[in-house]
Design an enzyme around this catalytic site. Structure first.
Site, PDB file in Angstrom:
ATOM      1  N   TRP A  44       0.805  -1.225   0.000  1.00 52.07           N
ATOM      2  CA  TRP A  44       0.000   0.000   0.000  1.00 52.07           C
ATOM      3  C   TRP A  44       0.839   1.278   0.000  1.00 52.07           C
ATOM      4  O   TRP A  44       0.300   2.371  -0.093  1.00 52.07           O
ATOM      5  CB  TRP A  44      -0.899   0.037   1.228  1.00 52.07           C
ATOM      6  CG  TRP A  44      -2.000  -0.961   1.226  1.00 52.07           C
ATOM      7  CD1 TRP A  44      -2.014  -2.181   0.615  1.00 52.07           C
ATOM      8  CD2 TRP A  44      -3.271  -0.837   1.886  1.00 52.07           C
ATOM      9  NE1 TRP A  44      -3.196  -2.823   0.868  1.00 52.07           N
ATOM     10  CE2 TRP A  44      -3.990  -2.019   1.645  1.00 52.07           C
ATOM     11  CE3 TRP A  44      -3.860   0.145   2.661  1.00 52.07           C
ATOM     12  CZ2 TRP A  44      -5.280  -2.238   2.144  1.00 52.07           C
ATOM     13  CZ3 TRP A  44      -5.132  -0.064   3.161  1.00 52.07           C
ATOM     14  CH2 TRP A  44      -5.829  -1.244   2.895  1.00 52.07           C
ATOM     15  N   GLU A 112       9.075  15.098   0.500  1.00 49.07           N
ATOM     16  CA  GLU A 112       7.995  14.889   1.473  1.00 49.07           C
ATOM     17  C   GLU A 112       8.288  15.696   2.728  1.00 49.07           C
ATOM     18  O   GLU A 112       9.417  16.182   2.906  1.00 49.07           O
ATOM     19  CB  GLU A 112       7.854  13.406   1.811  1.00 49.07           C
ATOM     20  CG  GLU A 112       7.341  12.590   0.638  1.00 49.07           C
ATOM     21  CD  GLU A 112       7.154  11.110   0.922  1.00 49.07           C
ATOM     22  OE1 GLU A 112       6.350  10.494   0.234  1.00 49.07           O
ATOM     23  OE2 GLU A 112       7.808  10.582   1.839  1.00 49.07           O
ATOM     24  N   HIS A 345      -1.358   5.873  11.087  1.00 51.45           N
ATOM     25  CA  HIS A 345      -0.628   5.490   9.875  1.00 51.45           C
ATOM     26  C   HIS A 345       0.530   4.529  10.133  1.00 51.45           C
ATOM     27  O   HIS A 345       0.804   3.657   9.319  1.00 51.45           O
ATOM     28  CB  HIS A 345      -0.082   6.761   9.228  1.00 51.45           C
ATOM     29  CG  HIS A 345       0.650   6.533   7.941  1.00 51.45           C
ATOM     30  ND1 HIS A 345       0.040   5.988   6.831  1.00 51.45           N
ATOM     31  CD2 HIS A 345       1.934   6.777   7.579  1.00 51.45           C
ATOM     32  CE1 HIS A 345       0.914   5.916   5.831  1.00 51.45           C
ATOM     33  NE2 HIS A 345       2.083   6.380   6.274  1.00 51.45           N
ATOM     34  N   ARG A 380       8.305   9.073  13.003  1.00 56.92           N
ATOM     35  CA  ARG A 380       9.038   8.602  11.820  1.00 56.92           C
ATOM     36  C   ARG A 380       9.054   9.652  10.717  1.00 56.92           C
ATOM     37  O   ARG A 380       8.016  10.243  10.391  1.00 56.92           O
ATOM     38  CB  ARG A 380       8.376   7.334  11.277  1.00 56.92           C
ATOM     39  CG  ARG A 380       8.965   6.848   9.981  1.00 56.92           C
ATOM     40  CD  ARG A 380       8.343   5.553   9.553  1.00 56.92           C
ATOM     41  NE  ARG A 380       6.966   5.697   9.159  1.00 56.92           N
ATOM     42  CZ  ARG A 380       6.556   5.885   7.909  1.00 56.92           C
ATOM     43  NH1 ARG A 380       7.422   5.976   6.916  1.00 56.92           N
ATOM     44  NH2 ARG A 380       5.268   5.969   7.626  1.00 56.92           N
TER      45      ARG A 380
HETATM   46  P1  FAD Z   1       4.015  -5.450   6.200  1.00 58.69           P
HETATM   47  O1  FAD Z   1       4.318  -5.056   4.821  1.00 58.69           O
HETATM   48  O2  FAD Z   1       2.849  -4.818   6.851  1.00 58.69           O
HETATM   49  O3  FAD Z   1       3.830  -7.028   6.177  1.00 58.69           O
HETATM   50  C1  FAD Z   1       3.390  -7.722   7.318  1.00 58.69           C
HETATM   51  C2  FAD Z   1       3.338  -9.198   6.956  1.00 58.69           C
HETATM   52  O4  FAD Z   1       3.122  -9.942   8.147  1.00 58.69           O
HETATM   53  C3  FAD Z   1       2.205  -9.549   6.019  1.00 58.69           C
HETATM   54  O5  FAD Z   1       2.668 -10.505   5.079  1.00 58.69           O
HETATM   55  C4  FAD Z   1       1.166 -10.191   6.939  1.00 58.69           C
HETATM   56  O6  FAD Z   1       0.360 -11.126   6.280  1.00 58.69           O
HETATM   57  C5  FAD Z   1       2.087 -10.878   7.925  1.00 58.69           C
HETATM   58  N1  FAD Z   1       1.438 -11.175   9.202  1.00 58.69           N
HETATM   59  C6  FAD Z   1       0.917 -10.303  10.110  1.00 58.69           C
HETATM   60  N2  FAD Z   1       0.410 -10.979  11.148  1.00 58.69           N
HETATM   61  C7  FAD Z   1       0.627 -12.291  10.913  1.00 58.69           C
HETATM   62  C8  FAD Z   1       0.318 -13.491  11.590  1.00 58.69           C
HETATM   63  N3  FAD Z   1      -0.332 -13.496  12.768  1.00 58.69           N
HETATM   64  N4  FAD Z   1       0.674 -14.671  11.032  1.00 58.69           N
HETATM   65  C9  FAD Z   1       1.310 -14.707   9.836  1.00 58.69           C
HETATM   66  N5  FAD Z   1       1.644 -13.599   9.141  1.00 58.69           N
HETATM   67  C10 FAD Z   1       1.289 -12.421   9.677  1.00 58.69           C
HETATM   68  N6  FAD Z   1       6.572   3.711   4.198  1.00 58.69           N
HETATM   69  C11 FAD Z   1       7.526   4.260   3.416  1.00 58.69           C
HETATM   70  O7  FAD Z   1       8.721   4.159   3.729  1.00 58.69           O
HETATM   71  N7  FAD Z   1       7.176   4.929   2.287  1.00 58.69           N
HETATM   72  C12 FAD Z   1       5.884   5.075   1.890  1.00 58.69           C
HETATM   73  O8  FAD Z   1       5.609   5.660   0.855  1.00 58.69           O
HETATM   74  C13 FAD Z   1       4.870   4.530   2.704  1.00 58.69           C
HETATM   75  N8  FAD Z   1       3.561   4.678   2.370  1.00 58.69           N
HETATM   76  C14 FAD Z   1       2.613   4.046   3.128  1.00 58.69           C
HETATM   77  C15 FAD Z   1       1.277   4.114   2.738  1.00 58.69           C
HETATM   78  C16 FAD Z   1       0.305   3.434   3.450  1.00 58.69           C
HETATM   79  C17 FAD Z   1      -1.121   3.508   3.021  1.00 58.69           C
HETATM   80  C18 FAD Z   1       0.679   2.683   4.591  1.00 58.69           C
HETATM   81  C19 FAD Z   1      -0.362   1.948   5.381  1.00 58.69           C
HETATM   82  C20 FAD Z   1       1.998   2.629   4.999  1.00 58.69           C
HETATM   83  C21 FAD Z   1       2.977   3.311   4.270  1.00 58.69           C
HETATM   84  N9  FAD Z   1       4.312   3.250   4.646  1.00 58.69           N
HETATM   85  C22 FAD Z   1       5.268   3.827   3.858  1.00 58.69           C
HETATM   86  C23 FAD Z   1       4.746   2.394   5.744  1.00 58.69           C
HETATM   87  C24 FAD Z   1       5.283   1.080   5.171  1.00 58.69           C
HETATM   88  O9  FAD Z   1       4.488   0.698   4.070  1.00 58.69           O
HETATM   89  C25 FAD Z   1       5.266  -0.023   6.201  1.00 58.69           C
HETATM   90  O10 FAD Z   1       5.804   0.413   7.408  1.00 58.69           O
HETATM   91  C26 FAD Z   1       6.105  -1.209   5.711  1.00 58.69           C
HETATM   92  O11 FAD Z   1       5.653  -1.610   4.445  1.00 58.69           O
HETATM   93  C27 FAD Z   1       6.010  -2.354   6.695  1.00 58.69           C
HETATM   94  O12 FAD Z   1       6.606  -3.480   6.118  1.00 58.69           O
HETATM   95  P2  FAD Z   1       6.750  -4.803   6.968  1.00 58.69           P
HETATM   96  O13 FAD Z   1       7.460  -5.768   6.090  1.00 58.69           O
HETATM   97  O14 FAD Z   1       7.303  -4.505   8.290  1.00 58.69           O
HETATM   98  O15 FAD Z   1       5.236  -5.271   7.210  1.00 58.69           O
HETATM   99  C1  SIN Z   2       3.061   8.910   2.001  1.00 56.53           C
HETATM  100  O1  SIN Z   2       3.170   8.611   0.823  1.00 56.53           O
HETATM  101  O2  SIN Z   2       2.640   9.980   2.421  1.00 56.53           O
HETATM  102  C2  SIN Z   2       3.456   7.897   3.001  1.00 56.53           C
HETATM  103  C3  SIN Z   2       4.898   7.944   3.160  1.00 56.53           C
HETATM  104  C4  SIN Z   2       5.283   7.245   4.417  1.00 56.53           C
HETATM  105  O3  SIN Z   2       4.437   6.770   5.165  1.00 56.53           O
HETATM  106  O4  SIN Z   2       6.486   7.193   4.667  1.00 56.53           O
END
Ligand code: FAD
Ligand code: SIN
Length: 527
Positions: A44, A112, A345, A380
């Protein structure tokens, strides 16, 4: 007992798959994901990934911006560690085929809030989807990686679950519910990497996907890992206000490319009253609080984000995904302002990890949004999160490989015991509790806090905790029940951390302690 894999990874987002790809050169890796493989926040992400690539920019600038946004609570060593590795992370993503936007030969850099320079690498306004696709493609092609979607981990397996009890507290994998069969299986491994994302869904209004219920944080806590800075929940200033579409983010890059925040009735550009120097590009906590203040002061439902003064072609070219989404809702962002509100967020706090991504618990490493590495501090900086996932996913893999020979073989592990539970006959309890928690967390533990409201939330959580544990002890687990239990645990950690901090800093703003202490201290909760 057969153990088919060396390393278990919980989560298929940026952190989990980065670790999997780095480990798979030497080890057999199992990746488990709740629901679909693309169900986490990674897919996302909109804005992009922060990295110093421009010759006019420096690591020191990026470090300073990160620490200003983080209100000094960041760990400088961690900040440098991550930021200095950003260009290499971007190179690896390019090698995996992520089609970043370019200006001729150079990567296009957008801007940003909180960044003093243009340094956000991106794929239009849908960076996360492109990154997720590239990582998945590489993982699918790797014979040493097995990915199993539809597996909801219930709890980490620790020495307590061994046939022969030991008090060591080592982690040996996880019990996971197979969502299709309803059976819980033990996935045993010598090393486990927790990459299960954040806890955003603890709040009524959140930009996070449905599955961001703090499962990783809650599982690690129950297994005995310490948590830090859980009160630092980030609210994004600009989530679309729409009665049907509840959690659509309007990327910060809209402000980065010139968008203005306006009072919807007077058209006043109100950031001039809160942060006249940085205006719309002040860090998120400042902008979110300003919008919250306008909404409360004037009894508004939303404020306006307006980029219609930029040429229509420029807007469409930079924000094709948002433009398409808004057009479907009858809003033409090239001609009119967008109604926006703040929404939860990002979870800045989480499982404490060192530079090697190791947690307190032997056998358990963690990376990404479920952790507190010291990078984000009290708030953050935009687009530092995906970056942290890449750097810490790699760090976890490196440390596991270096320590491999000293990691003991797993003991015999007990199977999941269902002898004392039956099928639930009252699913309504889950829905009711879930809604209740999310609503009072929004109202009592939101952008502006007071001790009284935090105590109200604590009291309600105590009552619900008893009910949820009774329910959990009596009925077969379902994903909804597992998530509710974790959501509740995450809420408890947020409230307890918030009550421990007697100052206002970054994202934690309380009317009872409006000043900022001279010395920045982490809030640490010990299980
Ligand atoms: P996630 O990508 O959230 O993955 C979590 C994984 O854990 C998933 O596969 C899920 O299925 C699994 N999981 C969870 N619970 C369990 C369970 N109980 N059992 C098995 N599996 C489980 N950050 C940026 O740096 N730049 C951006 O532009 C940005 N835009 C964003 C926009 C939106 C709308 C959002 C919501 C966030 C954004 N962020 C952005 C933040 C960033 O996307 C997230 O912090 C980052 O992707 C988290 O990655 P992750 O691998 O830690 O977890
Ligand atoms: C955004 O695109 O505004 C999200 C970026 C982020 O969460 O780091």
């Amino acid at each position: 007992m057969t153990i088919a894999y060396d390393v278990l990874i919980i989560g298929s987002g940026a952190a989990g798959l980065t670790a999997a790809l780095a480990l798979a050169e030497h080890k057999r890796v199992l990746v488990l994901a709740k629901g679909s493989l693309t169900g986490g926040s990674t897919a996302w992400a909109q804005g992009g990934i922060a990295a110093v690539l421009d010759t006019g920019d420096t690591f020191e600038n990026h470090v300073r911006d990160t620490m200003v946004a983080g209100a000094g609570l960041n760990d400088r060593e961690t900040v440098e560690f991550v930021i200095e590795r950003a260009p290499d992370s971007i190179d690896r993503l390019c090698e995996l085929g992520v089609p970043f936007n370019r200006d001729a030969d150079d990567l296009h850099l957008t801007r940003e809030g909180g960044h003093s320079h243009r340094r956000i690498v991106h794929v239009d306004d849908a960076t996360g989807w492109a990154v997720q696709e590239a990582l998945l493609k590489a993982a699918e092609a790797n014979p040493n990686i097995t990915m199993l979607p539809g597996q909801t981990c219930v709890d980490l397996i620790t020495s307590r679950n061994a046939e022969k009890f030991s008090a060591e507290g080592r982690v040996w994998g996880a019990y996971a519910l197979d969502e299709a069969s309803g059976k819980v299986e033990a996935h045993i491994a010598r090393a486990t990497v927790l990459a299960a994302g954040g806890a955003g869904r603890v709040y009524q209004f959140s930009t996070s996907p449905r599955g961001a219920t703090g499962d990783g944080i809650a599982m690690a806590w129950r297994a005995g890992a310490r948590m830090s800075n859980m009160e630092m929940m980030q609210f994004h200033p600009t989530c679309l206000y729409n009665l049907e579409v509840k959690n659509f983010l309007i990327t910060e890059a809209v402000r980065g490319e010139g968008g203005h925040l306006l009072h919807p009735e007077t058209g006043h550009r109100f950031m001039a009253d809160y942060d006249p120097e940085r205006m719309e590009l002040a860090p998120r906590d400042v902008v979110a609080r300003a919008i919250d203040d306008q909404i409360k002061r004037y009894g508004l439902d939303y404020v306006h984000l307006d980029i219609s003064h930029q040429p229509a072609e420029f807007v469409r070219e930079h924000f094709p995904t948002i433009d398409e989404k808004l057009s479907g809702l009858g809003i033409d962002m090239t001609k009119e302002p967008i109604p926006v509100v703040p929404a939860q967020h990002y979870t800045c706090g989480g499982v404490i990890v060192g530079l090697d991504a190791a947690t307190d618990l032997p056998g358990l490493w963690a990376a990404g949004e479920c952790t507190e590495s010291g990078l984000h501090g009290a708030n953050r900086l935009a687009s530092n999160s995906l970056l942290e996932c890449f750097v810490y996913g790699e760090a976890a893999a490196k440390d596991i490989l270096e320590r491999w020979d000293e990691l003991p073989q797993p003991p015999a592990i007990k199977g999941w015991d269902e002898s004392r539970v039956t099928d639930s006959d009252e699913e309504v309890v889950i829905k009711q509790n879930w809604t209740e928690i999310r609503r009072f967390m929004w109202n009592y533990v939101g952008i502006v806090r007071t001790t009284k409201r935090l105590e109200r939330a604590r009291n309600r959580l105590r009552m619900l905790g008893q009910e949820i544990e009774d329910y959990y002890g009596s009925f077969r687990v379902t994903t909804d029940l597992i998530e509710l239990r974790n959501l509740h645990q995450a809420a408890v950690l947020i409230v307890e951390s918030a009550l421990e901090r007697h100052e206002s800093r970054g994202l934690h703003y309380t009317l009872d302690y409006p000043e900022t202490d001279e010395v920045a201290r982490d809030t640490v909760l010990v299980p």
